[in-house]
Design an enzyme around this catalytic site. Structure first.
Site, PDB file in Angstrom:
ATOM      1  N   ARG A 116       0.817  -1.230   0.000  1.00  0.00           N
ATOM      2  CA  ARG A 116       0.000   0.000   0.000  1.00  0.00           C
ATOM      3  C   ARG A 116       0.843   1.270   0.000  1.00  0.00           C
ATOM      4  NH1 ARG A 116      -5.567  -0.674   1.338  1.00  0.00           N
ATOM      5  NH2 ARG A 116      -6.070  -2.282  -0.164  1.00  0.00           N
ATOM      6  N   TYR A 142     -14.599 -12.652  -1.040  1.00  0.00           N
ATOM      7  CA  TYR A 142     -15.359 -11.436  -1.378  1.00  0.00           C
ATOM      8  C   TYR A 142     -16.542 -11.744  -2.300  1.00  0.00           C
ATOM      9  CZ  TYR A 142     -11.903  -8.263   0.690  1.00  0.00           C
ATOM     10  OH  TYR A 142     -11.098  -7.584   1.557  1.00  0.00           O
ATOM     11  N   ARG A 190      -6.080  11.052  -6.996  1.00  0.00           N
ATOM     12  CA  ARG A 190      -7.338  10.327  -6.830  1.00  0.00           C
ATOM     13  C   ARG A 190      -8.535  11.250  -7.020  1.00  0.00           C
ATOM     14  NH1 ARG A 190     -11.430   8.131  -4.265  1.00  0.00           N
ATOM     15  NH2 ARG A 190     -11.464   6.108  -3.220  1.00  0.00           N
ATOM     16  N   ASP A 218      -6.373  -3.086  -8.043  1.00  0.00           N
ATOM     17  CA  ASP A 218      -6.969  -3.744  -6.881  1.00  0.00           C
ATOM     18  C   ASP A 218      -7.126  -5.232  -7.200  1.00  0.00           C
ATOM     19  OD1 ASP A 218      -8.235  -2.566  -4.215  1.00  0.00           O
ATOM     20  OD2 ASP A 218      -9.224  -4.438  -4.746  1.00  0.00           O
ATOM     21  N   ARG A 244      -3.116   6.565   0.502  1.00  0.00           N
ATOM     22  CA  ARG A 244      -3.574   7.820   1.103  1.00  0.00           C
ATOM     23  C   ARG A 244      -2.585   8.512   2.019  1.00  0.00           C
ATOM     24  NH1 ARG A 244      -9.205   5.041   2.508  1.00  0.00           N
ATOM     25  NH2 ARG A 244      -7.647   3.422   2.841  1.00  0.00           N
TER      26      ARG A 244
END
Ligand code: CP3
Length: 340
Positions: A25, A151, A38, A75, A29
């Site tokens: 990651r 998922y 973004r 992703d 952010r």
């Protein structure tokens, strides 16, 4: 060709001057630059599908943090989408699948994805590769079949993934059918990533830890092993199975090159079980909330425990978005400046 090939040499078990370092990651952010890029996209899914933006944020941590590799911004959920099951990313909550897989008919409807179904990722890789100008290797990735299955059945994140596990217990045959379709799609996808410039691949099994050891081998590692067999002749492959510390030995018996570790396993114990495979990890991301002194000391301890060779320095999971960028940079610098 590559100006800095530390990561590739470490993954292959070749000698290095120092351990390479990158962060799961790292494109995210914690960087104001990421947040600015973004903001140019309508939402997360569109962001991932815009190669120019994806390439831009992929390179940011190389420039800003000085890491020894770039990991393509995308992703793991792009594979379910390419198979016919679209996802949404709910702000501050995480992924959601409006439709989930519940029946044989649902599984039949899914297609086996081809690399061309994920053309936007291929374009992002090609563009990143070009703009990186061979400064550092480019990492491609996919989710492990079990983690994607979790998922696709559950429909969102979960602490227990009990619906997905219920499906394993009540429909083992259907489970294997779905896992096989995800595996074939992932192999096609990763081969496309290598053709588009990925120098190394990582398989993220983020939800390995919710399975029992026996079920992990049957429903997860067996499929990861097939992916390794298909890709490891092409480029080095890292298997990261979060919270599955019991599995290090079995993972080392696959054809992967390196094994990603979270912070719950002791480096020396992992070394004993990993045979001649390279290890990657495993600082607790929360260490980066600590004082500078503690970060330096703990990072030094970790480096000494793993040793210089057959080691890729990383965290034990992804960076948390509220970590201080300067502390993250300190971690990277400490690794790069360590006197071996
Ligand atoms: O820098 C990198 O590591 C590359 C990019 C990357 C992302 N997702 C971007 C992302 C990678 C390798 C992933 C993999 C991924 N995605 C995993 C496996 C790794 C892990 O963390 O265990 C998983 C489980 C997912 C699914 C996913 N995507 C979740 C659960 C979330 C929400 C979590 C959150 O932090 O909000 C995402 C969203 C996501 N994927 C973000 C990023 C940078 C945050 C989204 C944002 O910009 O708001």
């Amino acid at each position: 060709m590559l100006k800095n090939d530390l990561l590739l040499r470490a993954a292959k078990g070749q000698e290095v001057e120092r351990a390479p370092v990158w962060l799961m990651r790292q494109a995210g952010r914690i960087l104001p630059e990421y947040r600015a890029t973004r903001a140019k996209a309508k939402n997360f899914v569109e962001f991932v599908k815009t190669p120019e933006l994806a390439a831009e944020v992929t390179i940011q941590p190389v420039d800003i943090l000085g890491v020894d590799a770039a990991i393509i911004f995308s992703d793991i959920l792009v594979i379910p989408e390419a198979m016919g099951l679209p996802y949404e990313m709910i702000e501050a909550k995480g992924p959601r699948f409006p439709e989930t897989i519940q029946t044989q008919a649902d599984i039949n409807k899914l297609k086996i994805a081809e690399a061309s179904d994920l053309d936007y990722v291929m374009k992002a890789l090609q563009l990143t590769k070009k703009n990186l100008d061979n400064r550092v290797p480019l990492i491609g990735f996919c989710g492990a079949p079990w983690t994607l299955f979790a998922y696709m059945i559950e429909g969102s994140g979960s602490k227990t993934f009990s619906k997905a596990k219920q499906f394993l217990y009540t429909h083992p045959d259907l489970s294997h059918q779905l896992l096989e379709k995800i595996t074939q799609s992932s192999i096609n996808y990763l081969k496309g990533q290598v053709a588009s410039g990925a120098d190394l691949l990582q398989i993220f099994d983020s939800w390995a830890g919710v399975l029992s050891e026996k079920m992990y081998y049957e429903f997860s590692l067996s499929y990861i092993s097939k992916i390794c067999d298909a890709l490891s002749p092409l480029v080095p492959v890292t298997v990261f199975a979060k919270d599955a510390h019991y599995a290090v030995k079995k993972i080392s018996e696959t054809s992967c090159h390196s094994i990603g570790l979270d912070w719950t396993i002791d480096p020396l114990k992992a070394r004993k079980e990993a045979g001649n495979k390279t290890l990657q990890g495993n600082a607790d991301p929360c260490l980066l909330y600590a004082s500078e002194k503690a970060i330096i000391e703990e990072t030094h301890n970790m480096l000494r425990s793993f040793g210089k060779d057959k080691y890729i320095c990383n965290l034990g999971h992804g960076l948390y978005p509220d970590l201080d960028k300067e502390k993250v940079k300190l971690f990277v610098d400490v690794v790069k400046e360590f006197k071996w």
